[in-house]
Write an enzyme that holds these catalytic residues in place. Structure first.
Site, PDB file in Angstrom:
ATOM      1  CG  ASP A 461      41.871  29.327  60.306  1.00 60.04           C
ATOM      2  OD1 ASP A 461      41.997  29.676  59.123  1.00 60.04           O
ATOM      3  OD2 ASP A 461      42.214  28.200  60.731  1.00 60.04           O
ATOM      4  CG  ASP A 518      46.622  25.008  56.121  1.00 61.64           C
ATOM      5  OD1 ASP A 518      47.089  25.718  57.034  1.00 61.64           O
ATOM      6  OD2 ASP A 518      45.407  24.750  56.012  1.00 61.64           O
TER       7      ASP A 518
HETATM    8  C1  DGJ Z   1      43.270  25.980  58.826  1.00 64.69           C
HETATM    9  C2  DGJ Z   1      44.593  26.542  59.238  1.00 64.69           C
HETATM   10  O1  DGJ Z   1      45.309  26.967  58.140  1.00 64.69           O
HETATM   11  C3  DGJ Z   1      45.338  25.484  60.057  1.00 64.69           C
HETATM   12  O2  DGJ Z   1      46.614  25.951  60.372  1.00 64.69           O
HETATM   13  C4  DGJ Z   1      44.538  25.164  61.281  1.00 64.69           C
HETATM   14  O3  DGJ Z   1      44.486  26.280  62.135  1.00 64.69           O
HETATM   15  C5  DGJ Z   1      43.153  24.720  60.897  1.00 64.69           C
HETATM   16  N1  DGJ Z   1      42.508  25.634  59.993  1.00 64.69           N
HETATM   17  C6  DGJ Z   1      42.287  24.526  62.104  1.00 64.69           C
HETATM   18  O4  DGJ Z   1      41.011  24.207  61.787  1.00 64.69           O
END
Ligand code: DGJ
Length: 714
Positions: A461, A518
């Protein structure tokens, strides 16, 4: 990198290396295949320009094309037209954006006049080396046409005898041919990646400067230049993608004389002092078959050539983020894993929250040690359980980031990128990835977790923009991933950045999946997936069935819409399975079964965006590479203006073949669909021509629903 040898004496008088007065030397080059031709020509040993880019030039003589392409000169112009070369030069009185902007260390602008040095030509590659001996500069232009996927891969490298300061270096500059009059560019935001915007050309420059230090939601580095009438399925299109994760600049300019050109390079501020500079790879292609012609080449290139080896069958994911967030409890996670396995999941991903004291997003980034409060016996009991269910185990990291509330920051405040008092993003800061000690620390900690646990997958991430635009940051993360991949060869990596903020061909050379967004809101996903398909194949594009009430939009959609939307890409689940009703479980299992039955060919298929006659319908067709079968998804994004569904015209089929077409989810027709369109009761056998010309008559349906149409060649 070896510095080039400057073959001629470093004469400050550059005129001596140029042509004699009246002398005209023309050099030409051709790179092409059965889908496109690129013809370059240079005069007087100066940098070459593209004099033709389009369908294969066939029998024409390249020299004649170069000669025939010369423009007229009239009043109000210079006596010679400055070439729109692969790196336009101010020294040629080029009055638009130059391909190189550099200064010496006294701050004086350098205006090189590059002259031909040598070339290396093979069937699909061309390397052209130019030098300005007076300034001690060498410019290398690398051009390659990929043999199967017909993409031009273009890179520029600048080497200098002295330290210089470079503000801008463009990858080889291509024209936007004169018959194109519009461009499609990309913007977006968190939960709405890959937004397209279609703009007319106008005099002057359109500049997109992404200084976020990452690819970013708002700046996917892509562009399509096309004619007004071009659509998904018809017309001419020239498509570009800059394969780089560190922020880019795009300049699309219409010059005062009417010519147009496209430049891509690193973002402003990312080139600095030094002796050697190189762009990332610019991918470019010409399509005579609308946007799909280009999209298929990008998709296939990513799928078959770019992405590091994947295990052939893509596993169904379960990701626990939206089920538990930071609240990790081994027994709960075990029971969630069991339910996910029962639904059909094959890979369980433990998301953010397992390390340090990470109970929320204020703390612990950088402390990559398993939290003993949450996992008193380490990860092994959870991993063993997950494996006993037949699932692979994956884990989340955000390596490039640090919280001030962390042991790492307390030990190494100097590792932070940028000023100590900068504004945080999601409570966090970036590490300086250009430092060897930072990368060694991260390597050691990630490797320790991978060595001591049975882990097959990393979700990597990156949840904030950078405080400074810095190419060293992207280079640093590439180096770290490459090092890990050399050792942990079986571990796959997903590129995530608050959803889809790091999706580009640079990161895809090192990863196997991207977390597109997301947003698990099926309606938003339909739009994002559809636009991302201009570049991305299904096999790398993660798509999950989220919670019934979407956590990022607050909307509620039926499980059928959510499940089929995820089934259009690399499928997964992200809801808490304990929230599912019996009916939702049944539907989800059925769609997942369907996906597993079809994934082997679907993940190798081309995604063709359909030109829906109804703007309320977003539709795409996955066509098997051998053309023998397809599945089309037609999502009703809102209520249509007209009452009768407009037939859905398919594309790319064999006109003379007969296809058996069926509605995979015909039982989903609502009661208000009272008529008898044939597909509601049985399959139909019709020609490809009929399907492409008239289209398929579908039953009426509610908004936020989807029809799934399967076809087989008979
Ligand atoms: C952002 C990501 O896009 C989510 O899927 C998740 O992993 C969160 N971060 C976790 O902090």
């Amino acid at each position: 990198m070896t510095l080039p040898h400057f073959s001629q004496a470093m004469s400050p008088d550059r005129a001596h290396t140029g042509p004699e007065p009246g002398e005209m030397r023309v050099r030409t080059w051709h790179l092409g295949d059965d889908r496109q031709s690129l013809v370059l020509a240079s005069r007087n040993n100066r940098l070459p320009e593209v004099v033709y880019w389009g369908p294969p030039v066939g029998g024409s003589s390249i020299d004649e094309i170069a000669a025939a392409a010369r423009y007229d000169v009239t009043g109000g112009m210079q006596d010679e037209i400055a070439p729109l070369s692969l790196s336009p030069e101010a020294s040629m009185t080029f009055q638009g954006q130059t391909g190189l902007t550099a200064r010496n260390l006294d701050g004086e602008v350098i205006a090189p006049a590059f002259l031909f040095s040598h070339e290396e030509k093979q069937q699909n590659t061309l390397k052209l080396v130019y030098q300005d001996n007076g300034l001690g500069l060498s410019l290398t232009l690398d051009l390659e046409l990929t043999p199967h996927t017909s993409l031009f891969k273009l890179r520029t490298r600048l080497d200098s005898r002295e330290d210089i300061s470079v503000d801008w270096l463009a990858a080889p500059v291509l024209p936007a041919p004169d018959h194109t009059d519009e461009m499609i560019e990309f913007s977006g935001r968190w939960c709405s990646e890959f937004l397209t915007r279609r703009l007319p050309f106008a005099p002057g420059a359109r500049v997109r400067d992404n200084r976020t230090g990452r690819t970013d939601h708002a700046h996917f580095p892509g562009l399509i230049v096309c004619s007004k009438s071009a659509s998904n399925t018809t017309g001419e299109a020239y498509a570009f993608h800059y394969g780089w994760s560190g922020g880019h600049k795009m300049v699309v300019e219409e010059l005062a004389d009417g010519r147009r050109h496209v430049q891509f390079g690193h973002a402003s501020g990312t080139m600095e002092k030094g002796k050697s500079f190189e762009t990332a790879t610019l991918y470019a292609t010409y399509s005579a078959r609308g946007f799909n012609g280009a999209a298929v080449r990008f998709q296939r290139h990513v799928r078959d050539h770019l992405v590091a080896e994947t295990r052939q069958t893509r596993p169904v994911h379960y990701n626990c983020w939206e089920a538990v967030y930071f609240d990790h409890d081994v027994d709960e996670l075990k029971s969630i894993a069991s339910l996910a396995a029962d639904l059909g999941a094959e890979r369980f991903v433990l998301d953010d929250g397992w390390f340090g004291h990470r109970d929320d997003d204020t703390t612990s980034l950088g402390d990559w040690v398993i939290d003993p409060r949450k996992f008193p016996d380490g990860l092994t009991p959870l991993i063993d359980h997950v494996k006993s269910l037949g699932l692979e185990f994956g884990i989340w990291f955000e390596p490039e980031m640090i919280n001030k509330d962390s042991d790492l920051f307390r030990a190494h405040p100097d590792w932070l990128l940028g000023a100590l008092d900068q504004t945080p993003g999601r409570q966090q800061f970036a590490l300086d990835m250009s430092r060897n000690d930072v990368r060694d620390y991260l390597y050691d900690h990630i490797a320790a977790i991978l060595e001591t646990n049975d882990i097959g997958y990393i979700k990597w991430d990156h949840n904030r923009v950078l405080p400074v635009a810095d190419a060293g940051q992207a280079e640093g993360v590439y180096a770290l991933i490459d090092r890990l991949r050399r050792v942990f060869t079986a571990v796959e990596i997903e590129s995530c950045a608050s959803g889809g903020a790091r999706i580009d061909f640079g990161i895809l050379e090192r990863t196997q999946r991207v977390w597109l967004s997301d947003s698990n809101d099926a309606l938003e996903r339909q739009r994002i997936q559809h636009d991302a398909a201009l570049f991305l194949p299904a096999s790398v594009t993660g798509s999950h069935v989220g919670p019934r009430k979407c956590h990022t939009s607050g909307r509620i959609f039926d499980i059928r819409f959510r499940a089929w939307t995820a089934a259009q890409r690399h499928m997964g689940f992200e809801m808490d399975p304990r929230e599912l009703t019996g009916e939702e479980v049944d539907v989800l299992k059925e769609v997942t079964r369907w996906w597993k039955d079809n994934r082997d060919w679907m993940m190798q298929a081309d995604i063709l965006r359909l030109d829906s006659a109804d703007p309320a319908v977003t539709a795409e067709q996955h066509l098997a590479e051998d053309g023998e079968r397809f599945v089309a998804f037609a999502a009703q994004m809102r209520t249509s203006d007209q009452i009768l569904p407009r037939p859905l015209r398919l594309t790319g089929l064999d006109a003379s073949a007969t296809y058996r077409v069926s509605l995979a989810n015909r039982n989903d027709a609502p009661r208000l669909s009272r008529g008898e369109p044939l597909l509601k009761s049985r399959d139909i056998d019709v020609s490809g021509q009929y399907l492409m010309s008239h289209g398929v008559v579908l039953p009426w349906r509610f908004p936020d629903t989807i029809w799934v149409l399967e076809g087989h060649k008979l």
